[in-house]
Design an enzyme around this catalytic site. Sequence first.
Site, mmCIF file in Angstrom:
data_model
loop_
_atom_site.group_PDB
_atom_site.id
_atom_site.type_symbol
_atom_site.label_atom_id
_atom_site.label_comp_id
_atom_site.label_asym_id
_atom_site.label_seq_id
_atom_site.Cartn_x
_atom_site.Cartn_y
_atom_site.Cartn_z
ATOM 1 N N SER A 103 41.614 48.429 48.929
ATOM 2 C CA SER A 103 40.783 48.372 47.728
ATOM 3 C C SER A 103 39.660 49.385 47.830
ATOM 4 O O SER A 103 38.818 49.303 48.733
ATOM 5 C CB SER A 103 40.191 46.977 47.559
ATOM 6 O OG SER A 103 39.193 46.996 46.543
ATOM 7 N N HIS A 148 44.531 50.017 45.552
ATOM 8 C CA HIS A 148 44.117 48.885 44.733
ATOM 9 C C HIS A 148 42.809 49.201 44.024
ATOM 10 O O HIS A 148 41.823 49.608 44.655
ATOM 11 C CB HIS A 148 43.948 47.651 45.621
ATOM 12 C CG HIS A 148 43.752 46.372 44.856
ATOM 13 N ND1 HIS A 148 44.782 45.715 44.225
ATOM 14 C CD2 HIS A 148 42.631 45.638 44.623
ATOM 15 C CE1 HIS A 148 44.312 44.613 43.646
ATOM 16 N NE2 HIS A 148 43.001 44.553 43.867
ATOM 17 N N ASP A 158 39.929 47.636 41.780
ATOM 18 C CA ASP A 158 39.275 46.414 41.322
ATOM 19 C C ASP A 158 38.332 46.738 40.173
ATOM 20 O O ASP A 158 37.305 47.393 40.366
ATOM 21 C CB ASP A 158 38.487 45.776 42.463
ATOM 22 C CG ASP A 158 39.383 45.050 43.452
ATOM 23 O OD1 ASP A 158 40.204 44.227 43.012
ATOM 24 O OD2 ASP A 158 39.257 45.302 44.665
ATOM 25 N N MET A 217 35.734 45.348 37.485
ATOM 26 C CA MET A 217 34.853 44.200 37.235
ATOM 27 C C MET A 217 33.894 44.523 36.099
ATOM 28 O O MET A 217 33.392 45.641 36.002
ATOM 29 C CB MET A 217 34.053 43.875 38.495
ATOM 30 C CG MET A 217 34.900 43.619 39.726
ATOM 31 S SD MET A 217 33.839 43.258 41.149
ATOM 32 C CE MET A 217 35.069 43.072 42.440
ATOM 33 N N HIS A 224 43.687 45.897 39.109
ATOM 34 C CA HIS A 224 43.371 44.473 39.017
ATOM 35 C C HIS A 224 42.199 44.302 38.059
ATOM 36 O O HIS A 224 41.050 44.599 38.407
ATOM 37 C CB HIS A 224 43.038 43.959 40.425
ATOM 38 C CG HIS A 224 42.612 42.532 40.464
ATOM 39 N ND1 HIS A 224 41.968 41.992 41.564
ATOM 40 C CD2 HIS A 224 42.727 41.517 39.562
ATOM 41 C CE1 HIS A 224 41.715 40.720 41.334
ATOM 42 N NE2 HIS A 224 42.153 40.412 40.131
ATOM 43 N N MET A 240 39.548 42.373 36.433
ATOM 44 C CA MET A 240 38.697 41.180 36.447
ATOM 45 C C MET A 240 37.727 41.300 35.292
ATOM 46 O O MET A 240 36.503 41.404 35.471
ATOM 47 C CB MET A 240 37.985 41.066 37.799
ATOM 48 C CG MET A 240 38.924 40.702 38.928
ATOM 49 S SD MET A 240 38.148 40.789 40.563
ATOM 50 C CE MET A 240 38.418 42.530 40.929
ATOM 51 N N MET A 287 44.393 34.904 44.395
ATOM 52 C CA MET A 287 43.070 35.210 44.928
ATOM 53 C C MET A 287 42.756 34.250 46.070
ATOM 54 O O MET A 287 42.850 33.037 45.919
ATOM 55 C CB MET A 287 42.001 35.086 43.844
ATOM 56 C CG MET A 287 42.061 36.166 42.771
ATOM 57 S SD MET A 287 41.886 37.855 43.417
ATOM 58 C CE MET A 287 40.277 37.765 44.220
ATOM 59 N N PHE A 319 33.062 39.855 44.491
ATOM 60 C CA PHE A 319 32.370 40.544 45.576
ATOM 61 C C PHE A 319 33.332 40.807 46.727
ATOM 62 O O PHE A 319 34.190 39.969 47.024
ATOM 63 C CB PHE A 319 31.195 39.702 46.108
ATOM 64 C CG PHE A 319 30.115 39.452 45.105
ATOM 65 C CD1 PHE A 319 29.127 40.407 44.883
ATOM 66 C CD2 PHE A 319 30.091 38.287 44.374
ATOM 67 C CE1 PHE A 319 28.128 40.177 43.950
ATOM 68 C CE2 PHE A 319 29.100 38.051 43.434
ATOM 69 C CZ PHE A 319 28.110 39.011 43.224
ATOM 70 N N ASP A 362 44.521 38.722 47.791
ATOM 71 C CA ASP A 362 43.315 39.543 47.751
ATOM 72 C C ASP A 362 42.117 38.662 48.096
ATOM 73 O O ASP A 362 41.871 37.660 47.427
ATOM 74 C CB ASP A 362 43.156 40.139 46.350
ATOM 75 C CG ASP A 362 41.968 41.074 46.228
ATOM 76 O OD1 ASP A 362 41.217 41.242 47.207
ATOM 77 O OD2 ASP A 362 41.794 41.657 45.139
#
Length: 225
Positions: free
Chosen positions: A10, A35, A37, A39, A68, A70, A139, A145, A175
């Site tokens: 990640s 990966h 992430d 957010m 991913h 989020m 998850m 975080f 993850d």
Amino acid sequence: MTRPIRIAPSILAADYARLGQEVRDVVAAGADWVHLDIMDGHFVPNISFGPDVIKALRPHTDAFFDCHLMIAPADPYLEAFAKAGCDGITVHAEAGPHLDRSIQAIKAMGKKAGVSINPATPEAVLEYLLDKLDLILVMTVNPGFGGQKFIPAMEEKIRRVRRMIGERPIELQVDGGIALDTIALPASAGANVFVAGSAIFGGGHVDAYRKTIETLRANAEGARA
């Protein structure tokens, strides 16, 4: 069906001042996927980056970009992430009321479609989507975080999801808190794709990344032997 072990660093834990080089280094070190992430500071209590950063990173590697999301809502942004160069897009079951519609939209763009479930979300939410999914992400921490500890109770949840998948060609990803001393737990439970951030990028250079990735892979393969 036994899926190959895949290590997916990640870049949330990478050095943002040299992100392109970090991506090249981690792929050269043996990463299978990259990966990403995403957010939004709303669905999860943090903000990371968006499609423009992914578009800028895309020329640095041909590796699979594992996105991913989020974020909530996710549907209005699926096209932007697809056009930025993501190869697979994973949305959270908790992020919107029409999960089947989201999966259909991702598939219609020619991308691999995944669903992620938070630690407190029952795996039953996946039941009517199994024949449409390319990936399930369990998850193993509460998202938002990096650097959190693996939640032990998720081991049995991974086993249950593995049984649900059966012989379907679905990647089972985990993850959160994945490190040299924890990867064996989800691997023995049936996961085959492992997201690791600080465990990999904490090394700071390509040789350290290579050593960590090789050890993670060996530990995962040994656990499911």
